[in-house]
Scaffold this motif. Structure first.
Motif: not given
Length: 302
Positions: A98-103, A166-174
């Motif tokens: 979902i991305g960092i902002a939504y998280a 937010g960090t789970g989504q950050a890892a997923k984005v990368v």
């Protein structure tokens, strides 16, 4: 006493994942807008209900697996959504990308609603969902990490607590930046190899033993008939839809812009995937980009 969980989203990923939870001994109340998805989940032992309110009524845990951040935000925060329909203290685990902002927004909204939100995006594709071998990137307060891993254990073989909101989504984005660029260049290489007259099955054997080897090339090879279970060998029937991969690339591009990071390779991959998606390939598997690139090369050659 059997623990009841709610499962929102019974598509390509949510269907096999919810089945694993049934097999682990949980009662699963499932909800999805697609009647075919509901039928398939019911065949796996999921108790199909009419809406989110019914799904959450007697659940102590809620899982969601949905296509986009806006979908998750709507399902979670609407008047008849998960947060409003869940009892205080309910653990809500979203496995979507979902991305960092939504998280971060949803962590805050959950806290205000008196429930616990845990972001747990996954890697491993439909194959990992089917086999229960997904990797989870968990973002939540440390106090909830152990419980999150316990609940996710039937679904994956590597469960990483990355950090706070937010960090789970950050890892997923990368992670998906690397994967999506790999898929894109695999398609480009396949289109080129075919134009050069290579036997792509023989080239596959070379590549997986050489410096070209990568996970998506081995599992999601873009050339038909090379990997028996790959979408390319089944008419590019979607395992990972083109528009979803384009969406994931857009999340990486947006994250890069927010922190001033140059992501020129990601931007090129995003442009190619978006072009293919917008020209009719949206619901095909992302590896069908190879067809689009081959068509472009032929047009230019003509």
């Amino acid at each position: 006493m059997t623990t009841t969980i709610a499962w929102v989203g019974l598509g390509l990923m949510g269907n096999p994942m919810s089945k694993h939870m049934v097999n682990a001994g949980y009662k699963v109340n499932g909800v999805d807008i697609d009647p075919v998805a509901r039928e398939r989940a019911a065949a796996n032992g999921v108790n199909i209900v009419n809406n989110v309110v019914e799904a959450c009524a007697d659940a102590s845990v809620v899982f969601s697996m949905l296509p986009s951040g806006s979908d998750v935000d709507d399902v979670m925060t609407s008047a008849d959504g998960v947060f409003a329909s869940s009892r205080p203290g309910t653990i809500i685990i979203d496995c979507s990308t979902i991305g960092i902002a939504y998280a971060k927004k949803l962590h805050e909204a959950a806290s205000e609603a008196g429930v616990v939100f845990i972001e747990a995006p996954v890697s491993g594709g439909t194959e990992g969902a089917r086999d229960g071998t997904l990797t989870f990137m968990i973002g939540c307060d440390k106090a909830h990490a152990t419980k999150a891993k316990e609940l996710l254990s039937p679904l994956g073989d590597y469960l990483a607590h990355v950090g706070g909101p937010g960090t789970g989504q950050a890892a997923k984005v990368v992670n998906n930046l690397i994967m999506a660029v790999s898929v894109t260049v695999n398609c480009e290489a396949t289109a080129l190899g075919e134009r050069l007259g290579l036997d792509m099955k023989e080239f596959f054997e070379i590549a997986i033993r050489s410096s070209a080897d990568n996970w998506s090339f081995r599992i999601w090879n873009p050339a038909p008939g090379v990997v028996a279970e790959a979408p390319a060998s089944h008419g590019y029937k979607a395992g990972f839809k083109t528009w979803l991969l384009a969406k994931d690339l857009s999340l990486a591009v947006e994250a890069g812009r927010e922190v001033g990071a140059r992501l020129e390779t990601a931007e090129t991959a995003y442009a190619l995937m978006s072009e293919h998606s917008n020209s009719g390939g949206a619901d095909m598997d992302a590896t069908s980009l190879a067809l689009h690139l081959a068509d472009k090369k032929q047009a230019k050659a003509a």
